[in-house]
Scaffold this active site. Structure first.
Site, PDB file in Angstrom:
ATOM      1  N   ASP A 139       0.832  -1.275   0.007  1.00 60.67           N
ATOM      2  CA  ASP A 139       0.110  -0.054   0.078  1.00 60.67           C
ATOM      3  C   ASP A 139       1.022   1.235   0.042  1.00 60.67           C
ATOM      4  O   ASP A 139       1.397   1.754   0.949  1.00 60.67           O
ATOM      5  CB  ASP A 139      -1.058  -0.069   1.227  1.00 60.67           C
ATOM      6  N   GLY A 196      -6.482   4.830   2.800  1.00 54.05           N
ATOM      7  CA  GLY A 196      -5.460   5.326   3.707  1.00 54.05           C
ATOM      8  C   GLY A 196      -4.858   4.851   5.055  1.00 54.05           C
ATOM      9  O   GLY A 196      -3.786   4.922   5.377  1.00 54.05           O
ATOM     10  N   GLY A 247      -5.269   0.635   7.469  1.00 58.89           N
ATOM     11  CA  GLY A 247      -5.787  -0.604   7.607  1.00 58.89           C
ATOM     12  C   GLY A 247      -6.625  -0.682   8.863  1.00 58.89           C
ATOM     13  O   GLY A 247      -6.913   0.332   9.513  1.00 58.89           O
ATOM     14  N   ASP A 273     -10.511  -4.680  -1.263  1.00 58.29           N
ATOM     15  CA  ASP A 273      -9.308  -4.372  -0.380  1.00 58.29           C
ATOM     16  C   ASP A 273     -10.020  -3.355   0.718  1.00 58.29           C
ATOM     17  O   ASP A 273     -10.445  -2.304   0.325  1.00 58.29           O
ATOM     18  CB  ASP A 273      -8.328  -3.461  -1.016  1.00 58.29           C
ATOM     19  N   GLY A 323     -11.003  -4.379   5.036  1.00 53.29           N
ATOM     20  CA  GLY A 323     -11.989  -4.806   6.075  1.00 53.29           C
ATOM     21  C   GLY A 323     -12.262  -6.160   5.800  1.00 53.29           C
ATOM     22  O   GLY A 323     -13.291  -6.827   6.167  1.00 53.29           O
TER      23      GLY A 323
END
Ligand code: DX5
Length: 229
Positions: free
Chosen positions: A37, A144, A146, A179, A181
């Site tokens: 990321d 932005g 995790g 991508d 949750g």
């Protein structure tokens, strides 16, 4: 033949002081690839991996690296992330005024182009570039950070994208990735909606039975959900 289910870790929740060992542990746990990321503190309010960090991790696994470029200037950065060892670059449609050209530039660098859509962005934004990519990422959180909550309403968008890809005759060429949750209670809905590449970060590290169980459990849940669909 449907494209295979892939369980791909986000490197974001890893212990960055032990990054090589964390990559090796995820590899041993059976992940299919790795997602970095990349955040520039502009497109999203967080700042993460430069290309040198990814290059340093490259020797710790032979599995593919993809860079999720959450950056305002993907055209400027793309070459460095390919040189660092990323074979797929995912750019955000929202950051690319000339998306068709940007994806072509990524291909000319020898990497595989892919495109990501933030939760508010309609599937129609990728309608005219599906022939240029091998993956479309439907964000199931606002990018932005995790550890955020899964936005279940994105499942309708995943299904809409699956139908569009099917109408274009690209079902065996274009993967659908989700991508944010993704975990034991959310992965089935995403897979049933049409996602085959599932990015997991927090959920992998939270499994009390360890990484290998987390990967195999998520894979089994996704496979079962897809068969039931
Ligand atoms: C958001 C990030 C996260 C991360 C995975 O910009 O892209 O989605 O990869 O997040 P969790 O920890 O929810 O799996």
């Amino acid at each position: 033949m449907a494209l295979p289910i892939q369980i791909v870790p986000s490197v974001l929740p890893c212990d960055f002081a032990r990054l090589g060992a964390e990559i090796e542990a995820l590899d041993a746990a059976g992940v299919d690839a790795f997602q970095w990321d990349v955040m520039d503190g502009q497109f999203v309010p967080n700042l993460t991996f430069g290309p040198d960090v990814i290059a340093a991790a490259r020797r710790h696994t032979a599995k593919p690296f993809e860079a999720h470029l959450m950056v305002l200037t993907p055209d400027v950065m793309a070459a460095r992330y390919v040189e660092a060892g990323c074979s797929r670059l995912i750019v955000h449609a929202e950051a690319c005024p000339h998306l068709h050209r940007t994806l072509g530039n990524i291909a000319s660098l020898g990497a595989t182009p892919a495109v990501a859509l933030n939760p508010h962005t309609p599937v129609s934004a990728v309608d005219h570039v599906l022939d240029l990519v091998d993956l479309v990422l439907v964000m199931t959180v606002n990018p932005g950070f995790g550890g955020q909550s899964y936005i279940a309403s994105m499942e309708h968008k995943v299904s809409e994208l699956r139908d569009l890809i099917g109408r274009r005759g690209l079902s065996t060429q274009v993967n659908i990735e989700v991508d944010g949750g993704i975990g034991p209670t959310t992965i089935a809905g995403a897979a049933a909606a049409g996602a085959n590449v599932l990015i997991a970060g927090t959920a992998l590290f939270r499994d009390p039975e360890g990484l290998e169980h987390a990967v195999s459990d998520l894979r089994a849940r996704a496979e079962t959900a897809r068969l039931a669909d």
